[in-house]
Design a protein around this motif. Structure first.
Motif, PDB file in Angstrom:
ATOM      1  N   PHE A 173       1.197  -1.047  -0.006  1.00 56.58           N
ATOM      2  CA  PHE A 173      -0.080  -0.112  -0.003  1.00 56.58           C
ATOM      3  C   PHE A 173       0.930   1.083   0.060  1.00 56.58           C
ATOM      4  O   PHE A 173       0.654   2.397  -0.696  1.00 56.58           O
ATOM      5  N   TYR A 174       1.977   1.335   0.936  1.00 53.54           N
ATOM      6  CA  TYR A 174       2.849   2.677   0.377  1.00 53.54           C
ATOM      7  C   TYR A 174       3.588   2.133  -0.171  1.00 53.54           C
ATOM      8  O   TYR A 174       3.784   4.006  -0.929  1.00 53.54           O
ATOM      9  N   ARG A 175       3.798   1.677  -0.801  1.00 48.99           N
ATOM     10  CA  ARG A 175       4.691   1.494  -2.276  1.00 48.99           C
ATOM     11  C   ARG A 175       3.646   1.653  -3.225  1.00 48.99           C
ATOM     12  O   ARG A 175       3.717   3.065  -3.965  1.00 48.99           O
ATOM     13  N   LEU A 176       2.296   1.301  -3.279  1.00 54.39           N
ATOM     14  CA  LEU A 176       1.668   1.623  -4.466  1.00 54.39           C
ATOM     15  C   LEU A 176       0.999   3.303  -4.595  1.00 54.39           C
ATOM     16  O   LEU A 176       0.718   3.851  -5.571  1.00 54.39           O
ATOM     17  N   SER A 177       0.604   3.421  -3.289  1.00 57.70           N
ATOM     18  CA  SER A 177       0.480   5.229  -2.730  1.00 57.70           C
ATOM     19  C   SER A 177       0.872   6.264  -2.647  1.00 57.70           C
ATOM     20  O   SER A 177       0.797   7.112  -2.637  1.00 57.70           O
ATOM     21  N   VAL A 178       2.396   6.018  -3.031  1.00 57.95           N
ATOM     22  CA  VAL A 178       2.929   7.490  -4.102  1.00 57.95           C
ATOM     23  C   VAL A 178       2.025   8.509  -3.699  1.00 57.95           C
ATOM     24  O   VAL A 178       1.921   9.508  -3.793  1.00 57.95           O
ATOM     25  N   ILE A 179       1.037   7.686  -4.952  1.00 62.14           N
ATOM     26  CA  ILE A 179      -0.310   8.501  -5.502  1.00 62.14           C
ATOM     27  C   ILE A 179      -1.214   8.446  -5.146  1.00 62.14           C
ATOM     28  O   ILE A 179      -1.424   7.834  -5.633  1.00 62.14           O
ATOM     29  N   TYR A 180      -2.428   8.581  -4.491  1.00 60.87           N
ATOM     30  CA  TYR A 180      -3.601   8.362  -4.080  1.00 60.87           C
ATOM     31  C   TYR A 180      -4.453   9.164  -3.819  1.00 60.87           C
ATOM     32  O   TYR A 180      -4.610  10.589  -3.767  1.00 60.87           O
ATOM     33  N   VAL A 181      -5.700   8.450  -4.657  1.00 63.53           N
ATOM     34  CA  VAL A 181      -6.983   9.541  -5.633  1.00 63.53           C
ATOM     35  C   VAL A 181      -7.866   8.837  -4.849  1.00 63.53           C
ATOM     36  O   VAL A 181      -8.229   7.791  -5.252  1.00 63.53           O
ATOM     37  N   GLU A 182      -9.129   9.436  -4.716  1.00 61.25           N
ATOM     38  CA  GLU A 182     -10.178   9.579  -3.921  1.00 61.25           C
ATOM     39  C   GLU A 182     -10.716   9.590  -4.815  1.00 61.25           C
ATOM     40  O   GLU A 182     -11.562  11.094  -5.243  1.00 61.25           O
ATOM     41  N   ILE A 183     -12.177   8.800  -5.935  1.00 65.05           N
ATOM     42  CA  ILE A 183     -12.944   9.185  -7.127  1.00 65.05           C
ATOM     43  C   ILE A 183     -14.081   9.488  -6.241  1.00 65.05           C
ATOM     44  O   ILE A 183     -14.475   8.207  -6.000  1.00 65.05           O
ATOM     45  N   PRO A 184     -14.596  10.727  -6.027  1.00 64.34           N
ATOM     46  CA  PRO A 184     -16.255  10.812  -5.509  1.00 64.34           C
ATOM     47  C   PRO A 184     -17.271  10.331  -6.216  1.00 64.34           C
ATOM     48  O   PRO A 184     -17.461  10.063  -7.569  1.00 64.34           O
ATOM     49  N   ALA A 185     -17.680   9.232  -5.164  1.00 67.24           N
ATOM     50  CA  ALA A 185     -18.991   8.814  -5.914  1.00 67.24           C
ATOM     51  C   ALA A 185     -19.966  10.010  -6.851  1.00 67.24           C
ATOM     52  O   ALA A 185     -20.534  11.296  -6.962  1.00 67.24           O
ATOM     53  N   LEU A 186     -20.902   9.125  -7.858  1.00 64.09           N
ATOM     54  CA  LEU A 186     -22.055  10.564  -7.942  1.00 64.09           C
ATOM     55  C   LEU A 186     -22.823  10.988  -7.141  1.00 64.09           C
ATOM     56  O   LEU A 186     -23.041  12.353  -7.432  1.00 64.09           O
ATOM     57  N   ARG A 187     -22.984  10.444  -5.988  1.00 64.88           N
ATOM     58  CA  ARG A 187     -24.034  10.923  -5.097  1.00 64.88           C
ATOM     59  C   ARG A 187     -24.145  12.128  -4.904  1.00 64.88           C
ATOM     60  O   ARG A 187     -23.874  13.332  -3.852  1.00 64.88           O
ATOM     61  N   GLU A 188     -21.886  12.454  -4.518  1.00 66.18           N
ATOM     62  CA  GLU A 188     -20.964  13.319  -3.821  1.00 66.18           C
ATOM     63  C   GLU A 188     -20.971  14.873  -4.877  1.00 66.18           C
ATOM     64  O   GLU A 188     -20.607  15.190  -4.808  1.00 66.18           O
ATOM     65  N   ARG A 189     -21.974  14.339  -6.151  1.00 65.47           N
ATOM     66  CA  ARG A 189     -21.086  15.439  -7.004  1.00 65.47           C
ATOM     67  C   ARG A 189     -22.452  15.859  -7.914  1.00 65.47           C
ATOM     68  O   ARG A 189     -22.353  15.582  -9.407  1.00 65.47           O
TER      69      ARG A 189
END
Length: 475
Positions: A317-333
């Motif tokens: 996880f630490y090696r993969l998440s050099v760049i970590y992004v949470e994509i919002p659900a449609l209900r949040e936009r």
């Protein structure tokens, strides 16, 4: 007095157990401590082409002459007493047919002595053949001359629809990320468009003229996924050939590992080595092969939950998440629903050769009031379903009647048909009106629908909804 547990235990005699084994979709094979076959179920018989009476009582290696003790999971378990799970095997049966299975084998122990072993096999031949074809196509695609321009399957950030502030911030940030080679971990619920973001990163990066290869990690058993990702060396298992894996095929480009949390810890450790050292080793191989691959991984569960549940290695996880992004659900936009709906209308105008130019305001309101648990993908499916029936230039409320069974359909019935606790009354009034109208037009559905201001299909839907049956339906 015997308990229910005692009655069940007493009823599970050998014949009943054999009957249960014969009804399973998996193959079941039982051997004694000398590897003599004691039981061979009907499922194995079907895909191996052998009759149980010709197998039971024979030594395992007489039935499968191409199988060696070193390759036999049953033999290994009988010798060691240790279970083997998820082992891939490729072998030739008694009739000369090549079989490809994933097996789980457990010892049978009585009073501390190994008396035999039981193996559960799932025939993977069709899946493996399809996987090999996909790998071959991906390899061919990776070898094609590269040229600028979209081929209809490539996506860039310009293809991501929405004016939501968080979405625009993510896009602007990932445009910068695309210029580098850092690994990326994308989290988002199912249907939020994770692969769309991954492709956008690749096709707006210096790697865009090299391969982009996506692999769903939940689609295959781990042993098959390992051979697909890392490749095989001739002789690594029976029938194995020298074949490059997806990491080698993606050299210079990007590989997307979708639902990476579906991998077991052993395979996660091998992915970690690729990230740390840029080396892969084919199954059965002795040489490390350098690869220059950018890894983008996705998960549809929050990493914090996966880490707590032990489904994702912390070091990976630490090696993969050099760049970590949470994509919002449609209900949040939810403000993007209208823009997305118009985009999908235009898409299916082109696909279905239609010319819908307007979406009714009341319909848009219903789309915006819904929570969209299936996110953008669910919205697209709803628009596509309505577009199949729309034919007058407008997408209106009436086309909601044609939606099949779905979460959105359930929502419509529960939220918009229930007003002030009078759902049953409304339904009863509508049902009686339909019955009276059909009586007036002597059961002629087309005439009754026209009189009610409905399309014929809409009336037929209501007939089914209210369980109205006509003895003599007329056109």
């Amino acid at each position: 007095m015997a308990t229910a547990h005692d009655k069940l235990r007493n009823s599970l005699n050998l014949n009943i157990i054999k009957h249960i084994f014969n009804t399973l979709d998996e193959g079941i094979l039982v051997v004694d401590s000398n590897c003599k076959v004691l039981f061979y179920n009907q499922t194995l018989s079907k895909y191996e082409g052998l009759e149980p009476q010709n197998v039971v009582g024979k030594l395992l290696f007489d039935v499968f002459p191409s199988l060696t003790p070193e390759e036999s999971t049953l033999y290994q378990v009988v010798m060691t007493g240790e279970p083997i799970t998820g082992r891939f095997q490729r072998y030739i049966n008694y009739n000369g047919r090549q079989l490809q299975t994933v097996n789980t084998t457990i010892p049978i122990i009585e009073e501390g002595e190994i008396v035999g072993a039981l193996e559960v096999s799932r025939d993977m031949s069709v899946i493996i053949d399809l996987t090999d074809k996909v790998a071959e196509l991906q390899q061919q695609k990776a070898a094609r001359p590269k040229f600028p321009g979209s081929n209809g399957f490539r996506f860039s950030f310009a293809d991501i629809i929405g004016s939501n502030r968080k979405i625009r911030e993510i896009i602007e940030g990932l445009k910068k990320v695309a210029r580098t080679s850092s690994s990326v971990l994308l989290y988002g619920e199912t249907g939020t468009g994770k692969e769309l973001f991954a492709q956008s990163i690749h096709y707006e990066s210096p790697r865009k003229n090299h391969a982009f290869i996506a692999q769903n990690c939940a689609a295959l058993p781990e042993s098959l996924l390992e051979s697909l990702l890392f490749g095989t060396t001739r002789g690594s298992f029976t029938g194995a050939l020298d074949k490059p894996g997806l990491f080698e095929q993606a050299h210079g480009g990007t590989i997307l590992l979708d639902e990476i949390n579906s991998m077991g810890f052993f395979l996660q450790a091998k992915i970690l080595r690729v990230l740390q050292e840029g080396l892969v080793r084919r199954l059965g191989g002795a040489e490390d092969i350098p690869v220059n691959v950018r890894i983008i991984a996705t998960t549809n569960e929050k990493p914090s939950v996966l880490l707590k549940a032990g489904k994702l290695r912390k070091d990976l996880f630490y090696r993969l998440s050099v760049i970590y992004v949470e994509i919002p659900a449609l209900r949040e936009r939810i403000e993007d629903v209208e823009e997305l709906a118009r985009y999908f209308v235009a898409k299916y105008n082109s696909k279905f050769n239609k010319s819908i130019t307007h979406i009714d305001d009341r319909l848009l309101k219903r789309l915006q009031d819904y929570r969209w648990p299936g996110n953008v993908r669910e919205l697209e499916h709803v628009i596509e379903a309505m577009m199949n029936f729309a034919d007058d230039g407008r997408l209106t409320m009436q086309y909601l009647d044609y939606l099949g069974c779905s979460a959105f359909k359930d929502y419509l019935e529960s939220e918009y048909c229930v007003r002030n606790g009078i759902r049953d009354d409304i339904g009863l009034v509508e049902k009686n009106m339909i019955i009276n109208m059909l009586d007036e037009y002597d059961g002629n559905i087309s005439h009754a629908a026209k009189a009610m201001g409905l399309k014929r299909q809409a009336l037929q839907y209501r007939l089914k909804k209210y369980n109205i049956f006509l003895k003599d339906q007329k056109a």
